[in-house]
Design an enzyme around this catalytic site. Structure first.
Site, PDB file in Angstrom:
ATOM      1  N   THR A 126       0.855  -1.192   0.000  1.00  0.00           N
ATOM      2  CA  THR A 126       0.000   0.000   0.000  1.00  0.00           C
ATOM      3  C   THR A 126       0.887   1.237   0.000  1.00  0.00           C
ATOM      4  OG1 THR A 126      -1.464   1.396   1.340  1.00  0.00           O
ATOM      5  CG2 THR A 126      -0.251  -0.278   2.530  1.00  0.00           C
ATOM      6  N   ASP A 128       0.216   3.882   1.391  1.00  0.00           N
ATOM      7  CA  ASP A 128      -0.040   4.682   2.594  1.00  0.00           C
ATOM      8  C   ASP A 128       0.986   4.480   3.720  1.00  0.00           C
ATOM      9  OD1 ASP A 128      -2.305   5.508   1.265  1.00  0.00           O
ATOM     10  OD2 ASP A 128      -3.623   4.076   2.265  1.00  0.00           O
ATOM     11  N   MET A 170      -2.122  11.738  -0.916  1.00  0.00           N
ATOM     12  CA  MET A 170      -2.918  10.614  -0.398  1.00  0.00           C
ATOM     13  C   MET A 170      -2.368  10.123   0.943  1.00  0.00           C
ATOM     14  SD  MET A 170      -4.027   8.199  -3.551  1.00  0.00           S
ATOM     15  CE  MET A 170      -5.518   8.527  -4.469  1.00  0.00           C
ATOM     16  N   GLY A 171      -2.888   9.027   1.419  1.00  0.00           N
ATOM     17  CA  GLY A 171      -2.429   8.465   2.690  1.00  0.00           C
ATOM     18  C   GLY A 171      -3.574   7.964   3.544  1.00  0.00           C
ATOM     19  N   GLN A 255      -0.222   9.287  -7.718  1.00  0.00           N
ATOM     20  CA  GLN A 255       0.702   8.735  -6.702  1.00  0.00           C
ATOM     21  C   GLN A 255       0.685   7.208  -6.665  1.00  0.00           C
ATOM     22  OE1 GLN A 255       0.212  11.487  -2.906  1.00  0.00           O
ATOM     23  NE2 GLN A 255      -1.562  11.630  -4.242  1.00  0.00           N
ATOM     24  N   ARG A 256      -0.334   6.609  -7.262  1.00  0.00           N
ATOM     25  CA  ARG A 256      -0.424   5.146  -7.189  1.00  0.00           C
ATOM     26  C   ARG A 256       0.260   4.452  -8.365  1.00  0.00           C
ATOM     27  NH1 ARG A 256      -5.771   4.036  -4.622  1.00  0.00           N
ATOM     28  NH2 ARG A 256      -6.310   2.659  -6.319  1.00  0.00           N
TER      29      ARG A 256
HETATM   30  O1  F6P Z   1      -4.917   3.018   0.194  1.00  0.00           O
HETATM   31  C1  F6P Z   1      -4.377   3.597  -0.932  1.00  0.00           C
HETATM   32  C2  F6P Z   1      -5.173   4.804  -1.352  1.00  0.00           C
HETATM   33  O2  F6P Z   1      -4.588   5.340  -2.521  1.00  0.00           O
HETATM   34  C3  F6P Z   1      -5.348   5.887  -0.296  1.00  0.00           C
HETATM   35  O3  F6P Z   1      -4.222   6.697  -0.154  1.00  0.00           O
HETATM   36  C4  F6P Z   1      -6.573   6.604  -0.804  1.00  0.00           C
HETATM   37  O4  F6P Z   1      -7.243   7.244   0.250  1.00  0.00           O
HETATM   38  C5  F6P Z   1      -7.390   5.482  -1.378  1.00  0.00           C
HETATM   39  O5  F6P Z   1      -6.498   4.412  -1.662  1.00  0.00           O
HETATM   40  C6  F6P Z   1      -8.148   5.828  -2.637  1.00  0.00           C
HETATM   41  O6  F6P Z   1      -8.914   4.721  -2.967  1.00  0.00           O
HETATM   42  P1  F6P Z   1      -9.630   4.533  -4.373  1.00  0.00           P
HETATM   43  O7  F6P Z   1      -8.570   4.229  -5.389  1.00  0.00           O
HETATM   44  O8  F6P Z   1     -10.549   3.394  -4.161  1.00  0.00           O
HETATM   45  O9  F6P Z   1     -10.306   5.821  -4.694  1.00  0.00           O
END
Ligand code: F6P
Length: 323
Positions: A126, A128, A170-171, A255-256
Site C-alpha cells: 500500500t 499509505d 494521499m495516505g 501517486q499510485r
Molecule cells: O490506500 C491507498 C489509497 O490510494 C489511499 O491513499 C486513498 O485514500 C485510497 O487508496 C483511494 O482509494 P480509491 O482508489 O478506491 O479511490
C-alpha cells in the site's frame, strides 16, 4: 504444501508486480506449484484463477500496477462469498495463500482462516505506509518520489508568481506520505492527521505580526487531515484572510502509478520471498515486514490493530527548517 495461490487486493501500489514475481519464483524454486488469483478476493469467489510458471512473471519487475489486477471486494465480506472462495481454492488444489495488500486484505484473510482454515501470509502492499510491523510498505517510496517530483515542479511556478500552494497528497487516515513529501519537497508546513491543533500554527503563518516573510510557500496537506483536506483548509483560511489567493493541487491517483523505485523493487522482492518461505515453514495469519532492515513476522491482529506512529523527529524537522 503442494500448491499455493497469490493475489493482490485493495489499492494497487508500485512494486506489487515485483512482489508477485518474487512469490512465484520462490514457490517454483521450492518445487511448489503456484496459481494467480485475478482481481483479489473477487477472483477467488468467481474462480478467476490461472496457473503460473516462472515465465509468467518475466519482464514485470519494473512495471507499476498489478498484473493480477485488484479489487476491494464487497462480496468477500459475506459468509456466502467466502464459502464460494473456499470451494474454488479446494477445486484448484490451493492449500495456502500469499496476499499482497493492506489492512482490509489482511482482515479478510484472518476471517477466512478462522472459518475455513486456509493459512495465509500477507505482504504489505500500500502506498499509505500505514501498517504496523514494517518500517515501509511496498509502494510508499515510489508514491513519495512521484509526489516530490510534482512538488518540485510546482515550486518553480510558485516562486515565479510569489504564490502559496496547498498540495494535497494521499495516505488515507495516515500522514506518512505527507510528512516524507514535506521534508523532501522543502515544504513550509505539513498538515497530518496524527498531529492535532495545527490550525493556529497555520493561521499565524499567514496572518498577524508573526506572518511569514517568505515570498512563496508550499503547504503539504494529507488527505486525511482533521480539517478535511486542502480545499477545506483553504476555505477555512479565507474566512480570516478574505483576499488570500493560494492555489490548490490535489495530486490524487498519480501517486499510485508509475515505475517502482529500486527501493520498492528490493523491498517487494525480499518480502515476497519471505512470505512464501514463511508459509512453507507452516507460519500463518501473519504479515511479513522489514524492521530495521530485518525480515520480521507480525500477527495479522497486530498489523491491523496497532498504530504505527509517525516519526516525531521528522515532524519537528519541518518546523526547524521553516525558519
Ligand atoms: O490506500 C491507498 C489509497 O490510494 C489511499 O491513499 C486513498 O485514500 C485510497 O487508496 C483511494 O482509494 P480509491 O482508489 O478506491 O479511490
Amino acid at each position: 504444501m503442494k500448491k499455493i495461490g497469490v493475489f493482490t487486493s485493495g489499492g494497487d501500489a508500485p512494486g506489487m508486480n515485483a512482489c508477485i514475481r518474487a512469490v512465484v519464483r520462490t514457490a517454483i524454486y521450492n518445487k511448489v506449484e503456484v496459481a494467480g488469483i485475478i482481481h483479489g478476493y473477487n477472483g477467488m469467489i468467481d474462480g478467476n484463477i490461472i496457473e503460473m510458471q516462472s515465465r509468467s512473471v518475466s519482464n514485470i519487475i519494473q512495471r507499476g500496477g498489478t498484473i493480477l489486477k485488484t479489487s476491494r471486494s464487497a462480496a468477500f465480506m459475506t459468509y456466502e462469498g467466502r464459502k464460494k472462495a473456499y470451494d474454488n481454492l479446494v477445486k484448484y488444489g490451493i492449500e495456502g495463500i500469499v496476499c499482497i495488500g493492506g489492512n482490509g486484505t489482511f482482515t479478510g484473510a484472518k476471517v477466512f482462516f478462522e472459518e475455513f482454515g486456509i493459512p495465509s501470509i500477507g505482504a504489505p502492499g500500500t502506498i499509505d505506509n500505514d501498517l504496523y510491523g514494517t518500517d515501509e510498505t511496498i509502494g510508499f517510496d515510489t508514491a513519495v518520489n512521484t509526489a516530490v517530483d510534482a512538488i518540485d515542479k510546482i515550486r518553480d511556478t510558485a516562486e515565479s508568481h510569489d504564490r502559496v500552494f496547498f498540495i494535497e497528497v494521499m495516505g488515507r487516515h495516515a500522514g506518512f506520505i505527507a510528512l516524507a513529501c514535506g521534508i523532501a519537497g522543502g515544504a513550509e508546513l505539513v498538515l497530518v492527521p496524527e498531529q492535532k491543533h495545527e490550525w493556529v500554527k497555520l493561521k499565524n503563518y499567514f496572518t498577524g505580526k508573526n506572518k511569514s516573510p517568505k515570498s512563496f510557500s508550499i503547504v503539504v496537506v494529507a488527505e486525511g487531515d482533521e480539517q478535511g483536506g486542502a480545499l477545506k483548509v483553504v476555505e477555512h483560511l479565507k474566512e480570516f484572510i478574505p483576499d488570500f489567493d493560494p492555489r490548490i493541487t490535489i495530486l490524487g491517483h498519480i501517486q499510485r502509478g508509475g515505475t517502482p523505485t529500486a527501493f520498492d523493487r528490493v523491498l517487494a522482492s525480499r518480502l515476497g520471498n519471505a512470505a512464501v518461505e514463511a508459509l512453507l515453514r507452516g507460519d500463518k495469519n501473519k504479515m511479513v515486514g522489514l524492521v530495521e532492515n530485518k525480515i520480521v513476522l507480525t500477527s495479522y491482529d497486530d498489523a491491523i490493530n496497532k498504530t504505527k506512529p509517525l516519526i516525531s523527529e521528522s515532524l519537528r524537522l519541518v518546523d526547524v527548517f521553516n525558519v
